[in-house]
Design an enzyme around this catalytic site. Structure first.
Site, PDB file in Angstrom:
ATOM      1  N   HIS A 175       0.250   0.050  -1.862  1.00 13.22           N
ATOM      2  CA  HIS A 175       0.235   0.593  -3.213  1.00 13.22           C
ATOM      3  C   HIS A 175      -0.826  -0.097  -4.059  1.00 13.22           C
ATOM      4  CE1 HIS A 175       4.314   0.711  -1.463  1.00 13.22           C
ATOM      5  NE2 HIS A 175       4.335   1.935  -1.940  1.00 13.22           N
ATOM      6  N   ASP A 222      -0.414  -0.907  -7.222  1.00 11.59           N
ATOM      7  CA  ASP A 222       0.276  -1.863  -8.116  1.00 11.59           C
ATOM      8  C   ASP A 222      -0.420  -1.958  -9.476  1.00 11.59           C
ATOM      9  OD1 ASP A 222       2.089  -2.299  -6.121  1.00 11.59           O
ATOM     10  OD2 ASP A 222       1.386  -4.299  -5.597  1.00 11.59           O
ATOM     11  N   HIS A 255       7.247  -4.709  -9.789  1.00 11.13           N
ATOM     12  CA  HIS A 255       6.440  -4.956  -8.597  1.00 11.13           C
ATOM     13  C   HIS A 255       5.381  -3.865  -8.410  1.00 11.13           C
ATOM     14  CE1 HIS A 255       8.871  -2.520  -5.315  1.00 11.13           C
ATOM     15  NE2 HIS A 255       8.706  -1.828  -6.418  1.00 11.13           N
ATOM     16  N   HIS A 290       6.529  -8.359  -5.054  1.00 10.03           N
ATOM     17  CA  HIS A 290       5.127  -8.598  -5.365  1.00 10.03           C
ATOM     18  C   HIS A 290       4.867  -8.881  -6.836  1.00 10.03           C
ATOM     19  CE1 HIS A 290       0.992  -7.643  -3.324  1.00 10.03           C
ATOM     20  NE2 HIS A 290       1.037  -8.849  -3.855  1.00 10.03           N
ATOM     21  N   ASP A 296       1.199  -8.082   0.948  1.00 11.76           N
ATOM     22  CA  ASP A 296       2.456  -7.345   0.889  1.00 11.76           C
ATOM     23  C   ASP A 296       2.706  -6.779   2.288  1.00 11.76           C
ATOM     24  OD1 ASP A 296       4.350  -5.205   0.562  1.00 11.76           O
ATOM     25  OD2 ASP A 296       3.852  -5.092  -1.563  1.00 11.76           O
ATOM     26  N   ASP A 352      -1.969  -4.164   0.507  1.00  6.16           N
ATOM     27  CA  ASP A 352      -0.803  -3.463  -0.022  1.00  6.16           C
ATOM     28  C   ASP A 352      -0.938  -1.973   0.271  1.00  6.16           C
ATOM     29  OD1 ASP A 352       1.349  -2.550  -1.751  1.00  6.16           O
ATOM     30  OD2 ASP A 352       1.051  -4.353  -2.949  1.00  6.16           O
TER      31      ASP A 352
END
Length: 303
Positions: free
Chosen positions: A126, A128, A141, A97, A226, A124
């Site tokens: 997460h 990020d 990522h 990602h 993702d 996603d």
């Protein structure tokens, strides 16, 4: 746009686990080009971008593989910008990602040049949103959202000359694994996040309606998906799986509502890891979802 350009970025330099570098070819094996052509789209496969290998080095100054990540993102930026400039819809096939830094930076520059509003939906597990000073691993990522908002190494935050995103331009969906420092980052910057609790409480339809409420005819909609947004029981081929993710039906509803809004103009499909998959089922699932994103539906529906 009726012409889709497939851009392969076969790298896992930003990830903690090897294997995402095989993602683009797994999608090809699963029939991505054939599936999109069956929907009446013109599909051009630009092949795989060249880039450096994964040195599997330790973090330096809070970052792993910064030089390699920058090289990959510059390549992604160029390929995405070229597709947009030719009136095509770029579909980035990752790879991890961190590559979204390059694709979304190119999209942001494209929108600024044409006076269009950019909206990013980020699916996603997460947030990020780590930075070199907060990341426990140094894996890039885990930092693309922060980098796109100007928090990170300048070689990544200024690919397009300035930060790509303001907080109001991105909405995160499916989040369920967030570091303590990331929680503060998200709160302090006012990033819209629909975590799994929100989805459980309100339902996916209401969440998507809210996420798309400000999308109009002048909006360039970018979807960055993702595969670990989904529950690992249906999408096992990912490097950082987290239990309790999106179900198959919830994700299909997302894709169909995105198609219905009619404003999709660019997309990323990332973090597919064939090394951890079961008989390529996660790649086949990804193709199934992309078909819905590009308009496949059970019945003819009015937008």
């Amino acid at each position: 746009m009726t012409t889709v350009t497939l851009i392969g970025a076969p790298t896992d330099v930003g990830a903690s686990v090897l294997g995402a570098s095989m993602g683009p070819d797994a999608l090809r094996i699963a029939g991505i080009a054939r599936a999109l052509r069956a929907l009446g789209l013109e599909v051009r496969d630009a092949g795989n971008l060249p880039g450096p290998g994964n040195p599997q080095a330790l973090a330096q100054d809070g970052l792993r593989h910064l030089q390699e990540v920058v090289q990959w993102n510059r390549a992604v930026f160029g390929a995405t910008a070229a597709a947009l400039g030719q009136g095509r819809l770029p579909l980035l096939m990752g790879g991890d990602h961190c590559l979204a830094i390059g694709s979304i930076s190119a999209v942001a520059a494209h929108c600024r040049a044409r006076g269009r509003r950019l909206k990013v939906l980020w699916f996603d597990a997460h947030a990020d949103a780590n930075t070199p000073g907060t990341s426990p691993s140094g894996n890039l990522h885990g930092m693309p959202v922060a980098c796109l908002m100007g928090h990170g190494p300048r070689t990544l935050t200024a690919l397009a000359g300035q930060p790509a995103l303001a907080p109001g331009q991105i909405t995160q969906i499916g989040v369920r694994s967030v570091d303590a420092v990331e929680k503060r980052f998200v709160a302090e910057h006012g990033i819209a996040v629909h975590d799994m609790r929100s989805i459980d409480e309100h339902g996916m339809r209401a969440v998507m309606q809210q996420a798309l409420a400000d999308v109009d005819a002048d909006t360039h909609l970018h979807v960055s998906f993702d595969m670990d947004a989904m529950d690992p029981s249906v999408a096992p081929g990912v490097g950082t799986d987290v239990r309790g993710g999106l179900t198959y039906r919830e994700t299909q509803l997302c894709m169909e509502m995105l198609a219905d809004c009619g404003q999709l103009a660019s997309a990323d499909l990332v973090e597919l890891n064939p090394a951890l998959d079961v008989r390529n089922q996660t790649a086949e699932l990804a193709v199934d979802l992309l078909e819905s994103l590009f308009g496949k539906s059970t019945l003819v529906r009015a937008r």
